[in-house]
Design an enzyme around this catalytic site. Structure first.
Site, PDB file in Angstrom:
ATOM      1  N   GLU A   1       0.888  -1.168   0.000  1.00 38.53           N
ATOM      2  CA  GLU A   1       0.000   0.000   0.000  1.00 38.53           C
ATOM      3  C   GLU A   1       0.918   1.208   0.000  1.00 38.53           C
ATOM      4  O   GLU A   1       1.478   1.575   1.019  1.00 38.53           O
ATOM      5  CB  GLU A   1      -0.911  -0.043   1.225  1.00 38.53           C
ATOM      6  CG  GLU A   1      -2.110   0.895   1.103  1.00 38.53           C
ATOM      7  CD  GLU A   1      -1.716   2.341   1.298  1.00 38.53           C
ATOM      8  OE1 GLU A   1      -1.618   3.069   0.286  1.00 38.53           O
ATOM      9  OE2 GLU A   1      -1.480   2.734   2.445  1.00 38.53           O
TER      10      GLU A   1
ATOM     11  N   CYS B   1      -2.832   7.707   4.282  1.00 38.76           N
ATOM     12  CA  CYS B   1      -2.743   7.315   2.876  1.00 38.76           C
ATOM     13  C   CYS B   1      -4.048   7.617   2.154  1.00 38.76           C
ATOM     14  O   CYS B   1      -4.059   7.810   0.942  1.00 38.76           O
ATOM     15  CB  CYS B   1      -2.385   5.836   2.753  1.00 38.76           C
ATOM     16  SG  CYS B   1      -3.436   4.757   3.745  1.00 38.76           S
TER      17      CYS B   1
END
Length: 301
Positions: free
Chosen positions: A54, A88
């Site tokens: 990720e 994120c």
């Protein structure tokens, strides 16, 4: 650390550990949380092994002409300044329909003026510090680059002054009016910088959203069901997470979490939490006393 009978595995883990340490120390790579460069090196280090990466996002909210602007402001502000823009899934871009652009920007600026910056342990504050002074430096560099490309700040950036900000890690959340073609807009800066831009048609809005290399989270604010369904269709958002009437951040923990493109691929949490940790095996078992063959082939022996 000792792994009996797994010397090769141990050596690989140690080598990967040293590789990550070297990458972190090499400031020329500008490695932050979930950086693309780091992800590429990990992938190479793992060779043919599995990876679940990720690597950050450049998440956008599309604000349509049919949006509930009050809900859209709340979702946008929380996504952009929550955790000081260091998630994120933080909102980096707002793509706003031209017919509501001015009205929405006014609401947004008014909301930003009410933000309180300070000790994150104080419940009266909305925005805490960045992780370190390197993050502040990257914030300043992004601001300078935005100005150089022609960005105009509707809410000015800067560093607050005073005794409570002596760590040097606090920054002002800012809003920049930009063109989607700016190179800085296509980069992720882990800080509370929000880029806003106009669009005319829903097709243009989705094209702008999908024009960045990252593909983690996305959102559309609309009360128009056709627009929402188009956003969720194969011709819509190319991100791993696509939300309707909620921001890009904070609602994803119950579902399969992950992204596409340079975000890295793979999913964790939700229904996919276990898959990356398992191996797949296909089994075919013959319980009969004969062995039928493909293509109708038979043998006489």
């Amino acid at each position: 650390m000792h792994l009996p009978g797994r010397r090769g595995v141990l050596r690989r883990l140690v080598a990967l550990h040293h590789l990550l340490a070297q990458l972190y120390r090499n400031r020329r790579l500008h490695i932050g949380v979930g950086h693309i460069v780091l992800g590429e090196k990990v992938r190479v280090g793992l060779s043919l092994g599995k990876s679940l990466l990720e690597l950050g996002g450049n998440n956008a909210i599309i604000i349509t002409a049919d949006a509930d602007l009050d809900i859209a402001v709340i979702g946008s502000v929380f996504g952009a300044v929550g955790t000081a823009g260091q998630r994120c899934t933080s909102t980096r871009r707002l793509i706003i329909h031209e017919s509501v652009y001015d009205a929405f920007l006014n609401k947004l600026v008014k909301a930003y003026k009410q933000l309180k910056i300070g000790d994150p342990l104080d419940p009266a504050n909305h925005v805490g510090p960045l992780i370190d002074t390197d993050a502040v430096r990257m914030y300043q560099q992004a601001v300078d680059k935005c100005r150089a490309e022609g960005g105009v700040f509707a809410v000015e950036p800067g560093l607050p002054e005073g005794e409570q900000y002596q760590s040097g890690c606090y920054v002002f959340p800012c809003i920049a009016e930009v063109d989607p073609s700016f190179s800085i807009v296509k980069q992720e800066t882990f800080a509370p910088i929000l880029y806003i831009m106009k669009y005319s048609t829903i097709e243009e809005a989705i094209q702008i959203q999908n024009s960045v290399p990252q593909g983690l989270s996305s959102s559309i604010m609309t009360l128009n069901m056709r627009e929402a369904e188009y956003f969720l269709s194969p011709d819509g958002s190319d991100c791993g997470i696509a939300n309707v009437n909620i921001g890009t951040s904070g609602a994803e923990i119950g579902g399969a979490f992950g992204g596409e493109k340079e975000t890295g691929g793979g999913r964790e949490s939700g229904s996919d939490a276990w898959k990356i940790y398992m191996r797949r095996q296909t089994n075919t078992i013959n319980y009969s006393t004969k062995l039928p063959l493909a293509q109708g082939i038979s043998f006489s022996f």
